[in-house]
Design a protein around this motif. Structure first.
Motif, mmCIF file in Angstrom:
data_model
loop_
_atom_site.group_PDB
_atom_site.id
_atom_site.type_symbol
_atom_site.label_atom_id
_atom_site.label_comp_id
_atom_site.label_asym_id
_atom_site.label_seq_id
_atom_site.Cartn_x
_atom_site.Cartn_y
_atom_site.Cartn_z
ATOM 1 N N GLY A 268 0.892 -1.343 0.016
ATOM 2 C CA GLY A 268 -0.018 0.028 0.111
ATOM 3 C C GLY A 268 0.752 1.378 0.034
ATOM 4 N N LEU A 269 0.497 2.051 0.905
ATOM 5 C CA LEU A 269 1.222 3.436 1.026
ATOM 6 C C LEU A 269 2.638 3.383 1.260
ATOM 7 N N MET A 270 2.753 2.871 2.180
ATOM 8 C CA MET A 270 4.263 2.810 2.853
ATOM 9 C C MET A 270 5.221 2.116 1.638
ATOM 10 N N SER A 271 4.679 1.208 0.748
ATOM 11 C CA SER A 271 5.806 0.716 -0.029
ATOM 12 C C SER A 271 5.910 1.909 -1.355
ATOM 13 N N SER A 272 5.121 3.035 -1.441
ATOM 14 C CA SER A 272 5.171 3.864 -2.549
ATOM 15 C C SER A 272 5.700 5.294 -1.809
ATOM 16 N N ALA A 273 6.172 5.208 -0.641
ATOM 17 C CA ALA A 273 6.286 6.703 0.161
ATOM 18 C C ALA A 273 7.609 6.871 -0.354
ATOM 19 N N GLY A 274 8.661 6.048 -0.651
ATOM 20 C CA GLY A 274 10.001 6.430 -1.144
ATOM 21 C C GLY A 274 9.995 7.195 -2.552
ATOM 22 N N LEU A 275 9.081 6.455 -3.412
ATOM 23 C CA LEU A 275 9.111 7.039 -4.757
ATOM 24 C C LEU A 275 8.289 8.515 -4.665
ATOM 25 N N VAL A 276 7.479 8.662 -3.761
ATOM 26 C CA VAL A 276 6.891 10.014 -3.694
ATOM 27 C C VAL A 276 8.023 11.066 -3.236
ATOM 28 N N ARG A 277 8.842 10.776 -2.139
ATOM 29 C CA ARG A 277 9.840 11.438 -1.988
ATOM 30 C C ARG A 277 10.972 11.646 -2.955
ATOM 31 N N TYR A 278 11.335 10.645 -3.702
ATOM 32 C CA TYR A 278 12.304 10.688 -4.721
ATOM 33 C C TYR A 278 11.785 11.671 -5.910
ATOM 34 N N PHE A 279 10.594 11.688 -6.311
ATOM 35 C CA PHE A 279 10.089 12.455 -7.523
ATOM 36 C C PHE A 279 9.820 13.919 -6.931
ATOM 37 N N ASP A 280 9.679 13.946 -5.656
ATOM 38 C CA ASP A 280 9.308 15.312 -5.160
ATOM 39 C C ASP A 280 10.378 16.100 -5.212
ATOM 40 N N ALA A 281 11.409 15.461 -4.912
ATOM 41 C CA ALA A 281 13.007 16.380 -4.868
ATOM 42 C C ALA A 281 13.172 17.048 -6.097
ATOM 43 N N GLU A 282 13.838 18.198 -5.874
ATOM 44 C CA GLU A 282 14.069 18.854 -7.177
ATOM 45 C C GLU A 282 15.769 19.012 -7.083
ATOM 46 N N ASP A 283 16.143 18.746 -8.169
ATOM 47 C CA ASP A 283 17.482 18.716 -8.293
ATOM 48 C C ASP A 283 18.100 20.179 -8.477
ATOM 49 N N SER A 284 19.099 20.578 -8.101
ATOM 50 C CA SER A 284 19.902 21.908 -8.536
ATOM 51 C C SER A 284 20.403 21.869 -9.833
ATOM 52 N N ASN A 285 20.779 20.824 -10.315
ATOM 53 C CA ASN A 285 21.420 20.774 -11.666
ATOM 54 C C ASN A 285 20.239 20.337 -12.721
ATOM 55 N N ALA A 286 19.326 20.265 -12.213
ATOM 56 C CA ALA A 286 18.070 19.838 -13.443
ATOM 57 C C ALA A 286 17.941 20.934 -14.420
ATOM 58 N N ILE A 287 17.588 20.769 -15.671
ATOM 59 C CA ILE A 287 17.325 21.692 -16.605
ATOM 60 C C ILE A 287 15.838 22.056 -16.641
ATOM 61 N N LEU A 288 15.434 23.396 -16.458
ATOM 62 C CA LEU A 288 14.156 23.580 -16.203
ATOM 63 C C LEU A 288 13.617 24.315 -17.656
#
Length: 53
Positions: free
Chosen positions: A9-29
């Motif tokens: 359920g929700l616990m297994s997807s919690a890491g993905l939510v944190r991963y995709f929510d983080a913004e990389d400072s080197n990312a192209i916007l």
């Protein structure tokens, strides 16, 4: 069901939510409007080349 079992359920997807929510400072916007405009321009170019050829 045993209380000690992880049902996923929700616990297994919690890491993905944190991963995709983080913004990389080197990312192209890129502005979403720029992406859509580029796609439309490429589509028009393809149609023109098909018409000419």
């Amino acid at each position: 069901m045993d209380k000690g079992q992880n049902t996923g359920g929700l616990m297994s997807s919690a890491g993905l939510v944190r991963y995709f929510d983080a913004e990389d400072s080197n990312a192209i916007l890129i502005n979403p409007k720029t992406v859509i405009a580029t796609g439309v321009m490429i589509g028009v170019l393809v149609q023109l080349l098909t018409f000419v050829a």
